[in-house]
Scaffold this motif. Structure first.
Motif, PDB file in Angstrom:
ATOM      1  N   ASP A 407     -98.206 -25.014  23.453  1.00  7.84           N
ATOM      2  CA  ASP A 407     -99.528 -24.647  22.929  1.00  7.84           C
ATOM      3  C   ASP A 407    -100.667 -25.212  23.775  1.00  7.84           C
ATOM      4  O   ASP A 407    -101.782 -25.394  23.282  1.00  7.84           O
ATOM      5  CB  ASP A 407     -99.693 -25.123  21.479  1.00  7.84           C
ATOM      6  CG  ASP A 407     -98.715 -24.443  20.544  1.00  7.84           C
ATOM      7  OD1 ASP A 407     -98.314 -23.313  20.840  1.00  7.84           O
ATOM      8  OD2 ASP A 407     -98.348 -25.062  19.519  1.00  7.84           O
ATOM      9  N   SER A 408    -100.423 -25.500  25.037  1.00  7.72           N
ATOM     10  CA  SER A 408    -101.469 -26.004  25.912  1.00  7.72           C
ATOM     11  C   SER A 408    -102.170 -24.836  26.598  1.00  7.72           C
ATOM     12  O   SER A 408    -101.531 -23.860  27.003  1.00  7.72           O
ATOM     13  CB  SER A 408    -100.879 -26.948  26.968  1.00  7.72           C
ATOM     14  OG  SER A 408    -101.867 -27.348  27.897  1.00  7.72           O
ATOM     15  N   ARG A 409    -103.488 -24.966  26.731  1.00 10.80           N
ATOM     16  CA  ARG A 409    -104.257 -23.900  27.382  1.00 10.80           C
ATOM     17  C   ARG A 409    -104.174 -24.002  28.902  1.00 10.80           C
ATOM     18  O   ARG A 409    -104.528 -23.046  29.596  1.00 10.80           O
ATOM     19  CB  ARG A 409    -105.719 -23.977  26.957  1.00 10.80           C
ATOM     20  CG  ARG A 409    -106.423 -25.254  27.419  1.00 10.80           C
ATOM     21  CD  ARG A 409    -107.926 -25.167  27.226  1.00 10.80           C
ATOM     22  NE  ARG A 409    -108.583 -26.372  27.733  1.00 10.80           N
ATOM     23  CZ  ARG A 409    -109.899 -26.500  27.836  1.00 10.80           C
ATOM     24  NH1 ARG A 409    -110.684 -25.509  27.473  1.00 10.80           N
ATOM     25  NH2 ARG A 409    -110.426 -27.618  28.299  1.00 10.80           N
ATOM     26  N   ASP A 410    -103.739 -25.136  29.429  1.00  9.38           N
ATOM     27  CA  ASP A 410    -103.760 -25.361  30.874  1.00  9.38           C
ATOM     28  C   ASP A 410    -102.415 -25.115  31.540  1.00  9.38           C
ATOM     29  O   ASP A 410    -102.289 -25.309  32.752  1.00  9.38           O
ATOM     30  CB  ASP A 410    -104.209 -26.788  31.181  1.00  9.38           C
ATOM     31  CG  ASP A 410    -105.643 -27.040  30.756  1.00  9.38           C
ATOM     32  OD1 ASP A 410    -106.430 -26.079  30.769  1.00  9.38           O
ATOM     33  OD2 ASP A 410    -105.964 -28.186  30.395  1.00  9.38           O
ATOM     34  N   GLN A 412     -97.879 -23.837  30.853  1.00  6.19           N
ATOM     35  CA  GLN A 412     -96.741 -23.637  29.968  1.00  6.19           C
ATOM     36  C   GLN A 412     -95.452 -23.821  30.755  1.00  6.19           C
ATOM     37  O   GLN A 412     -95.421 -23.661  31.978  1.00  6.19           O
ATOM     38  CB  GLN A 412     -96.776 -22.237  29.361  1.00  6.19           C
ATOM     39  CG  GLN A 412     -96.692 -21.117  30.393  1.00  6.19           C
ATOM     40  CD  GLN A 412     -96.654 -19.743  29.764  1.00  6.19           C
ATOM     41  OE1 GLN A 412     -96.184 -19.592  28.643  1.00  6.19           O
ATOM     42  NE2 GLN A 412     -97.139 -18.728  30.485  1.00  6.19           N
ATOM     43  N   HIS A 539    -100.426 -30.106  18.654  1.00  7.68           N
ATOM     44  CA  HIS A 539    -101.518 -29.304  19.212  1.00  7.68           C
ATOM     45  C   HIS A 539    -102.137 -28.497  18.073  1.00  7.68           C
ATOM     46  O   HIS A 539    -101.765 -27.343  17.838  1.00  7.68           O
ATOM     47  CB  HIS A 539    -101.013 -28.364  20.305  1.00  7.68           C
ATOM     48  CG  HIS A 539    -100.662 -29.040  21.580  1.00  7.68           C
ATOM     49  ND1 HIS A 539     -99.444 -29.656  21.793  1.00  7.68           N
ATOM     50  CD2 HIS A 539    -101.381 -29.231  22.730  1.00  7.68           C
ATOM     51  CE1 HIS A 539     -99.422 -30.170  23.003  1.00  7.68           C
ATOM     52  NE2 HIS A 539    -100.570 -29.937  23.594  1.00  7.68           N
ATOM     53  N   SER A 541    -104.385 -26.060  15.965  1.00  8.68           N
ATOM     54  CA  SER A 541    -105.073 -24.832  16.354  1.00  8.68           C
ATOM     55  C   SER A 541    -106.581 -25.047  16.325  1.00  8.68           C
ATOM     56  O   SER A 541    -107.118 -25.714  15.434  1.00  8.68           O
ATOM     57  CB  SER A 541    -104.692 -23.695  15.392  1.00  8.68           C
ATOM     58  OG  SER A 541    -105.029 -24.035  14.059  1.00  8.68           O
ATOM     59  N   THR A 544    -108.782 -27.951  21.913  1.00  2.95           N
ATOM     60  CA  THR A 544    -108.335 -27.763  23.292  1.00  2.95           C
ATOM     61  C   THR A 544    -107.441 -28.882  23.774  1.00  2.95           C
ATOM     62  O   THR A 544    -106.681 -28.698  24.725  1.00  2.95           O
ATOM     63  CB  THR A 544    -109.547 -27.651  24.226  1.00  2.95           C
ATOM     64  OG1 THR A 544    -110.356 -28.838  24.085  1.00  2.95           O
ATOM     65  CG2 THR A 544    -110.377 -26.431  23.873  1.00  2.95           C
TER      66      THR A 544
END
Length: 823
Positions: A407-410, A412, A539, A541, A544
């Motif tokens: 669930d990381s935006r930076d 996977q 993480h 929701s 960030t």
């Protein structure tokens, strides 16, 4: 001459008696002056390790004359024990521990009172925290697989320069109790300790290999004392200055110090001189989550802090490698503790630098692939795994600050395989097959991101069979570069690697190793910190950045999974490494860490049992051994061929009493799943096996969405028990949490006595303390854990002497040694 000799003989007993009398007098004086209350320390009782590391020198007196005889050193150390109190690693006198003053509050903020007595109490509290952390870190967790911390560090080395920039009224733009915005001149830097968010407003700054340009992006930075401190350096700016805003952040990571002594003495404690300058206009009791340090002497805990600087050859090599842009395929290898992980992290951040454009107009929009082949100390996953990650932004912090990319935006993890051990030498064939499958996944990634570079991090397993695997990877992975992290050789390792690089027609770069001269945590302790961070990570929701929970796992709700019946949630359970009788499967599983693997094909075991022609084979030296292994695997295939008949479910045995689905091949041995037909989703801790309801109680940070996606795709879930370190940290979490709760309440009572309006009566306080102490008693009465009342240095030395008689293998205490062990 005769008379002179007689005179000397008659005088000898007098001098001996005077020395004995003086020694007794000193001993009695020391005992009368110092009465040490016995400490309470937790020891985890486990099975003997396969290797016994050399006992740490921490806690012993420093002997400056190394050429003294053994007897003289013994007399000198005995005399120091009797005449002086124990000292800490920094050379300061060790204070007596108090049971009610041991730890800071869980939120990491110590409230300061205007009363001078309260300030003295809190200062004494912090000093007691230091000593408690040092003792518990050394006694709770073993030191296997790690280099020891040098005990003979001179006190003057603590005053080490960290920052070149100095804060003053002219370069401080604004500051409050949470934020400060400063200007940094070109070619100067600023070192910070703690956690903070960095926003570059003007100019260009470098941080851990990345060049950060002005943008709206805010970067989370973790700078613990366990690693070298990252420095914010101005590369270029407007009018020769860069402008950055540094802001406090609350990640919850500091809460882990309430459940583990390994996380104590990690972050910033008191305000430094630079902090007080920027906090003048703020509240008096303000405390940020970061501190600016000019030198290591500014640290209130006097830790051995060092800035994170790169060797010039490292910088030149990273610049040259980054010029390959999307064609970069580099393998970073070298001996243990040579700086491989640091170089790979710096190179990764350098490639992912969000610069608007470079000199030739190249813009990296495809991210960077990171193939981590080190199952002992992985960067973005818990131990025991090899994986391929696709990253889009730089990361600033050691591995335990990003133990998962779920669930990381930076970034996977595209695919991972559970090795089940901290070293690939346990099963090199499975390791090679997993590597080739991850490379196939990278080739598939190139179809979507054709300009995505690749960085391969190889473990320190570079001798013997590990060298054979490394040379085979160089020949077969289609690399563009090879980097070897040691200028000292050895020749028998460098020459084969160079020959393999020449055969593959790729350049090989040899860089100097850059090991740290002082470590506060061993490799085994860092692994424990990383996996504990992994299990407490979440993480949420809408956020960030990740958050950590400081609640013990025993106080969290477990996930229940049916292992039998109509609603069976797992297909089977595997045990790697050795044969396990089905009757012992429950004992092996309870309290163990397992890999949660999604089986993508029913022929996963059949494909592995039949072997592969892609395995690395040395025809000259290992031909006979590999031939024998092929025979064994072939015989196993014959045993399974009739039973498996194309379905993995046919190889499952049911244990007689628990009805557990034991997935094994042949005569009870488990062959690893074929990497091309399986994918590891993460790790789980088996808390208990409920035989009556046929359920497993699990604790896992794997997002439920990943599990649902795997099930919806028709994949079966298999739990794989490998040879990972026992989760000793999970056993003692409730005990440390109970002690922390008691200390926080006692501190609140002390603060209440200072105020004139105490709302809680004495009876209520005693009742609450009794409840907290009962919780401590229950938490200490658990299997595999013993509370030791005496944690003095003599007690630890006596235990070490008993253990020394059992284990003779010792690790060298410096990473530049020619061999890894010393008999």
């Amino acid at each position: 001459m005769k008379r002179k000799a007689e005179k000397q003989q008659s005088a000898a007993p007098v001098s001996a008696m005077s020395a004995v009398a003086a020694r007794r007098a000193r001993q009695q004086q020391a005992q009368a002056a110092t009465i040490v209350k016995p400490d309470v320390v937790v020891e985890i009782t486990t099975e003997p390790p396969s290797k016994r590391p050399r006992r740490s020198l921490e806690g012993q007196q420093i002997t400056h004359n190394c050429e003294e005889s053994k007897g003289r050193r013994t007399r000198s150390s005995t005399k120091q024990e009797e005449s002086s109190p124990p000292v800490t690693r920094a050379g300061r006198p060790k204070k007596t521990l108090k049971s009610d003053q041991l730890e800071s509050p869980s939120n990491g903020v110590v409230e300061e009172n205007e009363d001078s007595d309260q300030e003295e109490l809190e200062q004494e509290q912090r000093e007691d925290d230091e000593e408690m952390a040092e003792d518990e870190v050394a006694s709770v967790i073993g030191d296997a697989d790690g280099y020891e911390s040098p005990a003979d560090t001179p006190a003057e080395l603590q005053n080490f320069p960290l920052s070149k920039a100095r804060l003053n009224k002219s370069n401080i733009i604004y500051a409050d109790d949470d934020t400060m915005c400063v200007r940094i001149k070109e070619k100067t830097n600023l070192a910070l300790l703690g956690q903070y968010d960095l926003w570059v407003k003007r100019g260009v700054v470098s941080l851990m290999g990345a060049k950060l340009h002005p943008s709206a992006r805010v970067y989370r930075v973790y700078a613990p004392s366990t690693h070298s401190l990252p420095v914010v350096k101005c590369v270029s700016g407007v009018d020769g200055e860069a402008e950055v805003e540094i802001r406090s952040c609350k990640s919850g990571l500091i809460r882990l110090r309430d459940i583990s002594p390994l996380y104590q003495k990690v972050w910033n404690e008191g305000n430094t001189a630079a902090d007080k300058l920027t906090l003048k206009s703020a509240l008096k009791n303000s405390r940020r989550t970061f501190s600016v340090l000019y030198t290591s002497a500014d640290d209130s805990l006097k830790r051995h802090l060092r800035p994170l600087h790169l060797d010039k050859k490292w910088s030149a090599s990273m610049k040259a490698l980054s010029q390959r842009h999307g064609q970069l395929r580099v393998l970073v290898c070298g001996p243990k503790a040579s700086g491989k992980s640091t170089f790979s992290r710096y190179l990764l951040n350098h490639v992912l630098s969000p610069a608007p454009e470079t000199e030739n107009g190249y813009i990296n929009t495809d991210g960077c692939a990171f193939l981590d082949l080190d199952p002992g100390q992985p960067e973005f996953a818990p131990m025991g795994q090899v994986y391929l990650a696709h990253l889009r932004a730089p990361f600033f912090g050691p591995p335990f600050t990003h133990p998962s990319l779920d669930d990381s935006r930076d970034g996977q993890i595209l695919r991972a395989h559970h090795i089940g051990a901290t070293s690939p030498k346990e099963d090199p064939d499975h390791y090679a097959l997993a590597t080739m499958d991850l490379m196939e996944q990278y080739r598939s990634l190139l179809t979507r991101y054709p300009q995505c570079p690749l960085i391969v991090n190889y473990p320190g397993w570079i001798f013997g069979q590990g060298l054979e695997v490394a040379t085979w990877l160089i020949k077969s992975l289609g690399l563009s570069d090879v980097v070897y992290m040691s200028e000292k050789g050895p020749v028998e390792v460098v020459e084969p690697l160079n020959m393999a690089a020449n055969e593959a027609r790729i350049p090989m770069t040899i860089l100097p190793s850059q090991p740290t001269d002082f470590v506060s945590r061993s490799s085994a302790q860092l692994r424990s910190m990383q996996i504990q961070s992994y299990f407490h990570l979440s993480h949420p929701s809408g956020l960030t950045n990740p958050l950590w929970s400081g609640a013990p796992l025993s106080r969290t709700r477990p996930i229940t999974v049916d292992y039998a019946g109509e609603k069976q949630g797992i297909l089977g359970i595997m045990v790697l490494g050795s044969h396990i009788s089905p009757a012992m499967l429950r004992e092996v599983l309870e309290g163990a860490i397992v890999g949660v693997v999604a089986v993508e094909s029913p022929n996963a075991i059949m494909a592995t049992a039949t072997g592969s022609t892609d395995e690395p084979v040395d025809d000259d030296n290992e031909g006979d051994i590999d031939a024998d292994e092929d025979v064994e695997m072939g015989s196993g295939e014959q045993q399974v061929d009739g039973a498996a008949s194309g379905s993995i479910a046919d190889g499952i045995l049911r244990t007689p009493e628990e009805d557990l689905p034991y997935l094994c091949v042949g005569a009870g041995t488990s062959v690893p799943l074929n990497p091309s037909a399986s994918n590891c989703l993460g790790l789980a801790l088996i808390r208990s096996v409920d035989v009556k309801s046929r359920k497993l109680e699990l604790s896992t940070p794997i997002p439920s969405s990943r599990l649902h996606d795997a099930i919806e795709q028709g994949h079966e879930l298999v739990l794989v028990r490998g040879q990972l370190d026992n989760p000793n940290w999970a056993v003692s979490e409730e005990y440390y949490s109970a002690r922390a709760a008691e200390r926080r309440y006692q501190k609140s009572i002390a603060r209440g006595k200072k105020s004139s309006h105490s709302a809680v009566g004495q009876d209520k306080q005693n009742e609450t303390l009794a409840i907290l102490r009962e919780r401590i008693r229950r938490a200490s009465n658990v299997p595999w854990m013993t509370v030791v009342e005496d944690n003095s240095r003599r007690h630890r030395e006596a235990v070490a002497r008993r253990e020394k008689s059992l284990w003779r293998l010792r690790k060298k205490a410096y990473p530049a040694s020619e061999s890894e062990t010393d008999w």
